[in-house]
Design an enzyme around this catalytic site. Structure first.
Site, short mmCIF file in Angstrom:
data_model
loop_
_atom_site.label_atom_id
_atom_site.label_comp_id
_atom_site.label_asym_id
_atom_site.label_seq_id
_atom_site.Cartn_x
_atom_site.Cartn_y
_atom_site.Cartn_z
N THR A 138 -3.40 0.18 -17.54
CA THR A 138 -4.58 0.97 -17.06
C THR A 138 -5.68 0.69 -17.98
OG1 THR A 138 -5.32 3.01 -16.71
CG2 THR A 138 -3.37 2.91 -17.98
N TYR A 162 -0.89 10.97 -20.65
CA TYR A 162 -0.58 9.74 -19.44
C TYR A 162 -0.97 8.42 -20.19
CZ TYR A 162 -2.03 6.25 -15.74
OH TYR A 162 -2.44 5.43 -15.02
N LYS A 166 1.61 5.04 -20.87
CA LYS A 166 1.11 3.87 -20.39
C LYS A 166 1.12 2.91 -21.64
CE LYS A 166 0.79 4.12 -15.86
NZ LYS A 166 1.56 3.11 -15.03
P1 NDP Z 1 -0.66 6.81 -6.67
O1 NDP Z 1 -0.49 8.22 -7.40
O2 NDP Z 1 -1.26 6.91 -5.64
O3 NDP Z 1 0.92 6.57 -6.47
C1 NDP Z 1 1.88 6.90 -7.43
C2 NDP Z 1 3.24 6.43 -6.84
O4 NDP Z 1 4.28 6.74 -7.86
C3 NDP Z 1 3.59 7.23 -6.12
O5 NDP Z 1 4.42 6.54 -4.76
C4 NDP Z 1 4.58 8.44 -6.39
O6 NDP Z 1 5.56 8.95 -5.34
C5 NDP Z 1 5.37 7.28 -7.37
N1 NDP Z 1 6.16 8.29 -8.19
C6 NDP Z 1 5.55 9.19 -9.17
N2 NDP Z 1 6.46 9.79 -9.99
C7 NDP Z 1 7.73 8.85 -9.56
C8 NDP Z 1 9.00 8.91 -10.23
N3 NDP Z 1 9.36 9.85 -11.23
N4 NDP Z 1 9.88 7.80 -9.79
C9 NDP Z 1 9.50 7.27 -8.61
N5 NDP Z 1 8.26 7.33 -8.06
C10 NDP Z 1 7.34 7.84 -8.55
O7 NDP Z 1 -1.17 5.85 -7.89
P2 NDP Z 1 -1.91 4.57 -7.29
O8 NDP Z 1 -1.07 3.94 -6.43
O9 NDP Z 1 -3.12 4.83 -7.42
O10 NDP Z 1 -1.60 3.83 -8.83
C11 NDP Z 1 -0.47 2.98 -8.65
C12 NDP Z 1 -0.21 2.72 -10.35
O11 NDP Z 1 -1.22 1.87 -11.06
C13 NDP Z 1 0.12 3.81 -11.09
O12 NDP Z 1 1.35 3.29 -12.16
C14 NDP Z 1 -1.06 4.11 -11.89
O13 NDP Z 1 -0.84 4.88 -13.06
C15 NDP Z 1 -1.61 2.70 -12.20
N6 NDP Z 1 -3.17 2.61 -12.12
C16 NDP Z 1 -3.95 3.16 -11.14
C17 NDP Z 1 -5.23 2.89 -11.08
C18 NDP Z 1 -5.90 3.29 -9.99
O14 NDP Z 1 -7.59 3.58 -10.16
N7 NDP Z 1 -5.53 3.84 -8.68
C19 NDP Z 1 -5.80 2.06 -12.35
C20 NDP Z 1 -4.73 1.77 -13.11
C21 NDP Z 1 -3.56 2.01 -13.34
P3 NDP Z 1 5.08 10.30 -4.51
O15 NDP Z 1 4.19 9.57 -3.27
O16 NDP Z 1 6.43 10.78 -4.17
O17 NDP Z 1 4.21 11.18 -5.33
P1 GDR Z 2 -9.23 8.67 -14.11
O1 GDR Z 2 -9.46 9.18 -12.37
O2 GDR Z 2 -8.96 9.88 -14.77
O3 GDR Z 2 -10.07 7.75 -14.55
O4 GDR Z 2 -7.73 8.09 -13.79
P2 GDR Z 2 -10.05 10.73 -11.77
O5 GDR Z 2 -10.74 10.16 -10.58
O6 GDR Z 2 -9.20 11.68 -12.09
O7 GDR Z 2 -11.26 11.02 -12.93
C1 GDR Z 2 -12.56 9.99 -13.10
C2 GDR Z 2 -13.68 10.74 -13.79
O8 GDR Z 2 -14.08 11.74 -12.94
C3 GDR Z 2 -14.07 13.05 -13.78
N1 GDR Z 2 -14.40 14.13 -13.00
C4 GDR Z 2 -13.10 14.55 -12.19
N2 GDR Z 2 -11.83 14.02 -11.98
C5 GDR Z 2 -11.10 14.71 -11.00
N3 GDR Z 2 -10.00 14.38 -10.93
N4 GDR Z 2 -11.45 16.01 -10.74
C6 GDR Z 2 -12.68 16.40 -10.78
O9 GDR Z 2 -12.91 17.60 -10.18
C7 GDR Z 2 -13.38 15.79 -11.73
N5 GDR Z 2 -14.74 16.03 -12.08
C8 GDR Z 2 -15.18 15.10 -12.70
C9 GDR Z 2 -12.87 13.18 -14.71
O10 GDR Z 2 -13.07 14.03 -15.90
C10 GDR Z 2 -12.85 11.48 -15.38
O11 GDR Z 2 -13.67 11.30 -16.30
C11 GDR Z 2 -7.45 7.32 -12.60
C12 GDR Z 2 -6.01 7.30 -12.23
O12 GDR Z 2 -5.92 6.51 -11.19
C13 GDR Z 2 -5.20 6.73 -13.54
O13 GDR Z 2 -3.83 6.50 -12.83
C14 GDR Z 2 -5.75 5.17 -13.70
O14 GDR Z 2 -5.05 4.78 -14.68
C15 GDR Z 2 -7.12 5.37 -14.05
O15 GDR Z 2 -7.83 5.88 -12.93
C16 GDR Z 2 -7.80 3.95 -14.37
#
Ligand code: NDP
Ligand code: GDR
Length: 358
Positions: A138, A162, A166
């Site tokens: 990430t 987190y 990672k």
């Molecule tokens: P989500 O939060 O939508 O999905 C996370 C998934 O992991 C869900 O299926 C969740 O299951 C599962 N999970 C959580 N804890 C466990 C556990 N202990 N054992 C098994 N499964 C588990 O994340 P995204 O799809 O957005 O992201 C996918 C991956 O990419 C994550 O690892 C995230 O950290 C990483 N990532 C995401 C980014 C983004 O912008 N979306 C950017 C960079 C990295 P359940 O549905 O039961 O909660």
């Molecule tokens: P991030 O995503 O922390 O970048 O992680 P998020 O959307 O939670 O926050 C982005 C930015 O917005 C600001 N923010 C808020 N965020 C949330 N969630 N709720 C609020 O009310 C709010 N107001 C402002 C945050 O402070 C932050 O700066 C996501 C996740 O998908 C991770 O798993 C992944 O690794 C990174 O993106 C890349």
């Protein structure tokens, strides 16, 4: 349309999440048999997979779900043994940055040690030469800004439990690649969103609130840091990049990003404009407010509860390596992404309200 099997088997952890759903769709369309690991939950957690769900009683199903958890190595070893995957996509994680400050130990167990458990499963089962491995790394690894745009060469400085978890995941993948010759790659993905994004991440929280406010079901949207800047792309395009990484002859680490960064505040303004509401901003810090220019009503306020103990202020990625070596390109601009999410949430909110009224 029935797609012919390509004979390949993929295992996806985190299959029920945003990326898991898009990746399953992509791999099924390519002819893979897809095994997904889902957690046992007291409530329904496969909503994102409904359209690809296959009755396990059908002959030769190509989409199969297994109960599992990243904190249980016996379970992971058994699933890998049973499925003998050609490719593992490790997407499972406690993925919410703010929540990781509340549950730091669990986050490191699932996100850091969980990654190690899967890599060990490959080694214990002697699959080092067969199974390719994708790790969901990430842009949060960059944390405190060292340089922009951030590339594969930028030093890491994690700013949350987190990100620290990672960071371990990233390096244990590099180590198992070098130590045991496993085809293991890190995708350093910048934020990617979609109508399937979890509802507590900022983009989806905004688009849902905009839809609910427009339809008269919510009065106000409370947010945290409006000055954070993120490089937002479309999740559907990013899962294609994951797949491309595992199709290369040699494993490597790649940034996937758009190269453009946007303030949270600007995403809010754009989302409201999609439903014909103009937001004007006044005040600063915790006193900042977003007012509807048409009615004079305050629709957005800051709630310090959403501030993080340490914040990542600025993310902007350089995807040149992915473009050159993988041929990966992103197409959707953040404005289009925002419009797509608002349109989807207008439908979702209306449907939910109808259901509640029944
Ligand atoms: P989500 O939060 O939508 O999905 C996370 C998934 O992991 C869900 O299926 C969740 O299951 C599962 N999970 C959580 N804890 C466990 C556990 N202990 N054992 C098994 N499964 C588990 O994340 P995204 O799809 O957005 O992201 C996918 C991956 O990419 C994550 O690892 C995230 O950290 C990483 N990532 C995401 C980014 C983004 O912008 N979306 C950017 C960079 C990295 P359940 O549905 O039961 O909660
Ligand atoms: P991030 O995503 O922390 O970048 O992680 P998020 O959307 O939670 O926050 C982005 C930015 O917005 C600001 N923010 C808020 N965020 C949330 N969630 N709720 C609020 O009310 C709010 N107001 C402002 C945050 O402070 C932050 O700066 C996501 C996740 O998908 C991770 O798993 C992944 O690794 C990174 O993106 C890349």
């Amino acid at each position: 349309m029935t797609v012919e099997s390509n004979g390949k088997v993929a295992l996806i952890t985190g299959v029920t999440g945003q990326d898991g759903a898009y990746l399953s769709e992509l791999l099924l369309a390519k002819g893979y048999t897809v095994h997904g690991v889902k957690r046992r939950s007291s409530s329904f957690n496969t909503g994102r997979l409904e359209h690809i769900y296959q009755d396990p009683h059908e002959a030769n199903p190509r989409f199969i779900l297994h109960y599992g958890d990243m904190t249980d190595s016996t379970n992971l070893i058994r699933i890998v043994q049973q499925t003998q995957p050609d490719e593992i996509y490790n997407l499972a994680a406690q993925s919410h940055v703010q929540v990781s400050f509340e549950t730091p130990e669990y986050t490191s167990n699932a996100d850091a040690t969980g990654t190690l458990r899967l890599l060990e499963a490959i080694r214990i089962l002697g699959l080092e030469k067969k199974t390719r491995f994708y790790q969901a790394s990430t842009s949060e690894l960059y944390g405190l800004v060292q340089e922009v745009p951030q590339s594969e060469k930028t030093p890491f400085y994690p700013r949350s439990p987190y990100a620290a978890a990672k960071l371990y995941g990233y390096w244990i993948v590099v180590n198992y690649r070098e130590a045991y010759g496993i085809h293991a790659s890190n995708g350093i993905l910048f934020n990617h969103e979609s109508p399937l994004r979890g509802e507590t991440f900022v983009t989806r929280k905004i688009t849902r609130a905009v839809a609910a406010i427009k339809q008269g079901f919510q009065d106000k949207l409370y947010l945290g840091n409006l000055d954070a800047k993120r490089d937002w792309g479309h999740a559907r395009e990013y899962v294609r990049g994951m797949w491309l990484m595992l199709q290369q002859d040699t494993p490597d680490d790649y940034v996937l990003a758009t190269g453009e960064t946007t303030l949270v505040r600007d995403f809010v303004t754009k989302a409201f404009s999609e439903v014909g509401i103009t937001i004007t901003w006044s005040g600063a810090g915790v006193d900042e407010k977003g007012t509807c220019a048409e009615t004079g009503k305050v629709l957005v306020e800051v709630d310090p509860r959403y501030f993080r103990p340490t914040e990542v202020e600025l993310l902007i990625g350089d995807p040149t390596k992915a473009k050159t070596k993988l041929g990966w390109v992103h197409e959707t601009k953040w404005q289009q992404l925002c419009a797509e999410m608002v349109a989807a949430d207008m439908i979702n909110v209306a449907r939910e309200q109808r259901r509640n009224a029944e």
